[in-house]
Write a protein that holds these residues in place. Sequence first.
Motif, PDB file in Angstrom:
ATOM      1  N   THR A 103       0.837  -1.207   0.000  1.00 15.58           N
ATOM      2  CA  THR A 103       0.000   0.000   0.000  1.00 15.58           C
ATOM      3  C   THR A 103       0.868   1.251   0.000  1.00 15.58           C
ATOM      4  O   THR A 103       1.823   1.331   0.770  1.00 15.58           O
ATOM      5  CB  THR A 103      -0.916   0.023   1.240  1.00 15.58           C
ATOM      6  OG1 THR A 103      -1.772  -1.111   1.185  1.00 15.58           O
ATOM      7  CG2 THR A 103      -1.774   1.282   1.280  1.00 15.58           C
ATOM      8  N   PHE A 105       1.082   4.275   1.392  1.00 13.51           N
ATOM      9  CA  PHE A 105       0.416   4.965   2.492  1.00 13.51           C
ATOM     10  C   PHE A 105       0.351   6.474   2.295  1.00 13.51           C
ATOM     11  O   PHE A 105      -0.539   7.129   2.811  1.00 13.51           O
ATOM     12  CB  PHE A 105       1.096   4.636   3.823  1.00 13.51           C
ATOM     13  CG  PHE A 105       0.839   3.233   4.270  1.00 13.51           C
ATOM     14  CD1 PHE A 105      -0.453   2.821   4.580  1.00 13.51           C
ATOM     15  CD2 PHE A 105       1.863   2.310   4.358  1.00 13.51           C
ATOM     16  CE1 PHE A 105      -0.714   1.519   4.969  1.00 13.51           C
ATOM     17  CE2 PHE A 105       1.613   1.003   4.747  1.00 13.51           C
ATOM     18  CZ  PHE A 105       0.321   0.608   5.048  1.00 13.51           C
ATOM     19  N   LEU A 108      -3.056   7.540   1.123  1.00 13.31           N
ATOM     20  CA  LEU A 108      -4.046   7.606   2.210  1.00 13.31           C
ATOM     21  C   LEU A 108      -3.835   8.898   3.001  1.00 13.31           C
ATOM     22  O   LEU A 108      -4.784   9.622   3.299  1.00 13.31           O
ATOM     23  CB  LEU A 108      -3.876   6.431   3.177  1.00 13.31           C
ATOM     24  CG  LEU A 108      -4.429   5.061   2.793  1.00 13.31           C
ATOM     25  CD1 LEU A 108      -4.081   4.057   3.881  1.00 13.31           C
ATOM     26  CD2 LEU A 108      -5.938   5.108   2.587  1.00 13.31           C
ATOM     27  N   VAL A 182     -18.596 -10.313   5.194  1.00 14.46           N
ATOM     28  CA  VAL A 182     -18.769  -9.635   3.904  1.00 14.46           C
ATOM     29  C   VAL A 182     -20.093 -10.077   3.302  1.00 14.46           C
ATOM     30  O   VAL A 182     -20.397 -11.275   3.264  1.00 14.46           O
ATOM     31  CB  VAL A 182     -17.597  -9.986   2.947  1.00 14.46           C
ATOM     32  CG1 VAL A 182     -17.848  -9.400   1.565  1.00 14.46           C
ATOM     33  CG2 VAL A 182     -16.277  -9.460   3.508  1.00 14.46           C
ATOM     34  N   ASP A 184     -21.268  -9.328   0.201  1.00 11.10           N
ATOM     35  CA  ASP A 184     -21.355  -9.173  -1.259  1.00 11.10           C
ATOM     36  C   ASP A 184     -20.255  -9.986  -1.926  1.00 11.10           C
ATOM     37  O   ASP A 184     -19.096  -9.870  -1.560  1.00 11.10           O
ATOM     38  CB  ASP A 184     -21.196  -7.695  -1.636  1.00 11.10           C
ATOM     39  CG  ASP A 184     -21.231  -7.507  -3.143  1.00 11.10           C
ATOM     40  OD1 ASP A 184     -22.081  -8.123  -3.807  1.00 11.10           O
ATOM     41  OD2 ASP A 184     -20.393  -6.746  -3.663  1.00 11.10           O
TER      42      ASP A 184
ATOM     43  N   MET B  86     -11.754  -1.515   3.231  1.00 13.98           N
ATOM     44  CA  MET B  86     -11.430  -2.244   2.009  1.00 13.98           C
ATOM     45  C   MET B  86     -11.776  -1.384   0.790  1.00 13.98           C
ATOM     46  O   MET B  86     -12.573  -0.453   0.877  1.00 13.98           O
ATOM     47  CB  MET B  86     -12.239  -3.538   1.949  1.00 13.98           C
ATOM     48  CG  MET B  86     -12.113  -4.385   3.221  1.00 13.98           C
ATOM     49  SD  MET B  86     -12.954  -6.002   3.117  1.00 13.98           S
ATOM     50  CE  MET B  86     -14.663  -5.485   2.911  1.00 13.98           C
ATOM     51  N   LYS B  88     -12.986  -1.574  -3.351  1.00 10.61           N
ATOM     52  CA  LYS B  88     -13.428  -2.344  -4.503  1.00 10.61           C
ATOM     53  C   LYS B  88     -12.889  -1.640  -5.739  1.00 10.61           C
ATOM     54  O   LYS B  88     -13.151  -0.463  -5.964  1.00 10.61           O
ATOM     55  CB  LYS B  88     -14.952  -2.419  -4.555  1.00 10.61           C
ATOM     56  CG  LYS B  88     -15.405  -3.478  -5.549  1.00 10.61           C
ATOM     57  CD  LYS B  88     -16.881  -3.743  -5.496  1.00 10.61           C
ATOM     58  CE  LYS B  88     -17.242  -4.790  -6.533  1.00 10.61           C
ATOM     59  NZ  LYS B  88     -18.660  -4.731  -6.902  1.00 10.61           N
ATOM     60  N   ILE B 145     -12.555 -12.954   2.749  1.00 10.86           N
ATOM     61  CA  ILE B 145     -12.789 -11.721   1.984  1.00 10.86           C
ATOM     62  C   ILE B 145     -12.534 -12.009   0.509  1.00 10.86           C
ATOM     63  O   ILE B 145     -11.447 -12.463   0.144  1.00 10.86           O
ATOM     64  CB  ILE B 145     -11.866 -10.591   2.494  1.00 10.86           C
ATOM     65  CG1 ILE B 145     -12.229 -10.258   3.955  1.00 10.86           C
ATOM     66  CG2 ILE B 145     -11.968  -9.356   1.594  1.00 10.86           C
ATOM     67  CD1 ILE B 145     -11.327  -9.224   4.600  1.00 10.86           C
ATOM     68  N   PRO B 146     -13.523 -11.798  -0.344  1.00 11.00           N
ATOM     69  CA  PRO B 146     -13.351 -12.096  -1.769  1.00 11.00           C
ATOM     70  C   PRO B 146     -12.229 -11.271  -2.395  1.00 11.00           C
ATOM     71  O   PRO B 146     -11.918 -10.168  -1.933  1.00 11.00           O
ATOM     72  CB  PRO B 146     -14.695 -11.701  -2.389  1.00 11.00           C
ATOM     73  CG  PRO B 146     -15.664 -11.632  -1.261  1.00 11.00           C
ATOM     74  CD  PRO B 146     -14.872 -11.273  -0.042  1.00 11.00           C
ATOM     75  N   LYS B 148     -12.077  -9.533  -4.963  1.00 10.09           N
ATOM     76  CA  LYS B 148     -12.421  -8.223  -5.544  1.00 10.09           C
ATOM     77  C   LYS B 148     -12.225  -7.065  -4.561  1.00 10.09           C
ATOM     78  O   LYS B 148     -12.256  -5.910  -4.958  1.00 10.09           O
ATOM     79  CB  LYS B 148     -13.850  -8.237  -6.085  1.00 10.09           C
ATOM     80  CG  LYS B 148     -14.917  -8.484  -5.059  1.00 10.09           C
ATOM     81  CD  LYS B 148     -16.304  -8.562  -5.724  1.00 10.09           C
ATOM     82  CE  LYS B 148     -17.324  -9.146  -4.749  1.00 10.09           C
ATOM     83  NZ  LYS B 148     -18.653  -9.260  -5.342  1.00 10.09           N
ATOM     84  N   TYR B 149     -12.032  -7.385  -3.288  1.00  9.18           N
ATOM     85  CA  TYR B 149     -11.777  -6.323  -2.313  1.00  9.18           C
ATOM     86  C   TYR B 149     -10.320  -6.321  -1.892  1.00  9.18           C
ATOM     87  O   TYR B 149      -9.762  -7.358  -1.571  1.00  9.18           O
ATOM     88  CB  TYR B 149     -12.655  -6.505  -1.069  1.00  9.18           C
ATOM     89  CG  TYR B 149     -14.116  -6.486  -1.389  1.00  9.18           C
ATOM     90  CD1 TYR B 149     -14.708  -5.336  -1.907  1.00  9.18           C
ATOM     91  CD2 TYR B 149     -14.913  -7.605  -1.220  1.00  9.18           C
ATOM     92  CE1 TYR B 149     -16.048  -5.309  -2.233  1.00  9.18           C
ATOM     93  CE2 TYR B 149     -16.257  -7.587  -1.538  1.00  9.18           C
ATOM     94  CZ  TYR B 149     -16.818  -6.440  -2.042  1.00  9.18           C
ATOM     95  OH  TYR B 149     -18.140  -6.421  -2.370  1.00  9.18           O
ATOM     96  N   ARG B 150      -9.726  -5.129  -1.888  1.00  3.87           N
ATOM     97  CA  ARG B 150      -8.390  -4.967  -1.343  1.00  3.87           C
ATOM     98  C   ARG B 150      -8.496  -4.475   0.093  1.00  3.87           C
ATOM     99  O   ARG B 150      -9.219  -3.527   0.377  1.00  3.87           O
ATOM    100  CB  ARG B 150      -7.615  -3.942  -2.187  1.00  3.87           C
ATOM    101  CG  ARG B 150      -6.232  -4.458  -2.567  1.00  3.87           C
ATOM    102  CD  ARG B 150      -5.479  -3.622  -3.533  1.00  3.87           C
ATOM    103  NE  ARG B 150      -4.555  -2.685  -2.891  1.00  3.87           N
ATOM    104  CZ  ARG B 150      -3.877  -2.908  -1.768  1.00  3.87           C
ATOM    105  NH1 ARG B 150      -3.990  -4.024  -1.102  1.00  3.87           N
ATOM    106  NH2 ARG B 150      -3.076  -1.984  -1.298  1.00  3.87           N
ATOM    107  N   VAL B 152      -7.078  -2.528   2.934  1.00  9.26           N
ATOM    108  CA  VAL B 152      -6.104  -1.431   2.930  1.00  9.26           C
ATOM    109  C   VAL B 152      -5.678  -1.009   4.343  1.00  9.26           C
ATOM    110  O   VAL B 152      -4.512  -0.746   4.593  1.00  9.26           O
ATOM    111  CB  VAL B 152      -6.684  -0.216   2.168  1.00  9.26           C
ATOM    112  CG1 VAL B 152      -5.817   1.021   2.335  1.00  9.26           C
ATOM    113  CG2 VAL B 152      -6.856  -0.545   0.693  1.00  9.26           C
TER     114      VAL B 152
END
Lengths: 184, 184
Positions: A103, A105, A108, A182, A184, B86, B88, B145-146, B148-150, B152
């Motif tokens: 990442t 940072f 962010l 989660v 989704d 996270m 997307k 966690i799928p 498709k999600y990062r 962070v």
Amino acid sequence: MAMTLDEIIQRRRSIRRYLPQPVEKEKILACLEAARLAPSAENSQPWRFLVIDDPELKAKVSEKAFSGIYSTCRFAVQAPVLVLLMAKLDFLANRLGRLVQGTQFYLLDLGIAGEHFVLKAEELGLGTCWIGWFNARAVRKLLRIPKKYRLVAIFSVGYPEKRPTQKQVRKSLEEIAWFNQVRD
Amino acid sequence: MAMTLDEIIQRRRSIRRYLPQPVEKEKILACLEAARLAPSAENSQPWRFLVIDDPELKAKVSEKAFSGIYSTCRFAVQAPVLVLLMAKLDFLANRLGRLVQGTQFYLLDLGIAGEHFVLKAEELGLGTCWIGWFNARAVRKLLRIPKKYRLVAIFSVGYPEKRPTQKQVRKSLEEIAWFNQVRD
């Protein structure tokens, strides 16, 4: 009476039409002070703000920044002030962060500090817009920005000529937040 | 009386000691709502918040997140709530952004929305800490966690046991902000 945080957040819009009226320097300084106090990874404070409020220079910078394929953000030419948001990257937090955690940072951190600026501006009656789409190379060259700084974003700042009555549509809370699993 | 934005920003500290006292769900929801209204590149709203407030699950997650080389953030095990931040990434703004501008805009966006959460939490008397140093791989696996999600960042959230009286030292305004010309 002072606005509450909820009022500031609910009232804020990305402003794309500005009055020619200049912005008081004290107001810009108050926004910078709000940004200065933001938290950052390892307290690295990678943010640097370059305020362009000299009218002639502002005209030159916005010409460089928002021409050609970058004309979609041409509205910013009207704004009396541009604030260039830059990052200084020679920090342990950022090198380690990218290597180990994957990442960057500092991005962010710039988001955090930049938004302090934006919320304070809103409280002071100013309009702003976060702009990521501009000719960074041309702007760097014109302003002779040293290589040690990464130019990440530009804020247009000024008194709104017109305020969108509605926020752009947001996802519902159920679409962006879940408890313990989660969804989704 | 409601706090002003300046008071919230000045009062906020990164909190590393928490009371065991649970956090009211309404307060977490109010923080999420503040985050929901944040601006983002192309209004992409890439943020997703996974709130871990079930005590047993929270214990498991924090064990995975803050062990081994990640023990430096072990203070977060004490916090009654963890919030996983996270992203997307399947958005035009992010693919184009990285390709053309060289900036991962979703990180700016998560900084912005995350800080809305943090400022609202401060207003509600809660303490938080932005944490970037944790075992993301182990947490992902535990929580399924799928891809498709990062993942962070993580916020620790709770009532502060102790508040640092001073903020960590900040650079002066002259070190981080300039007018019309880079001064360093």
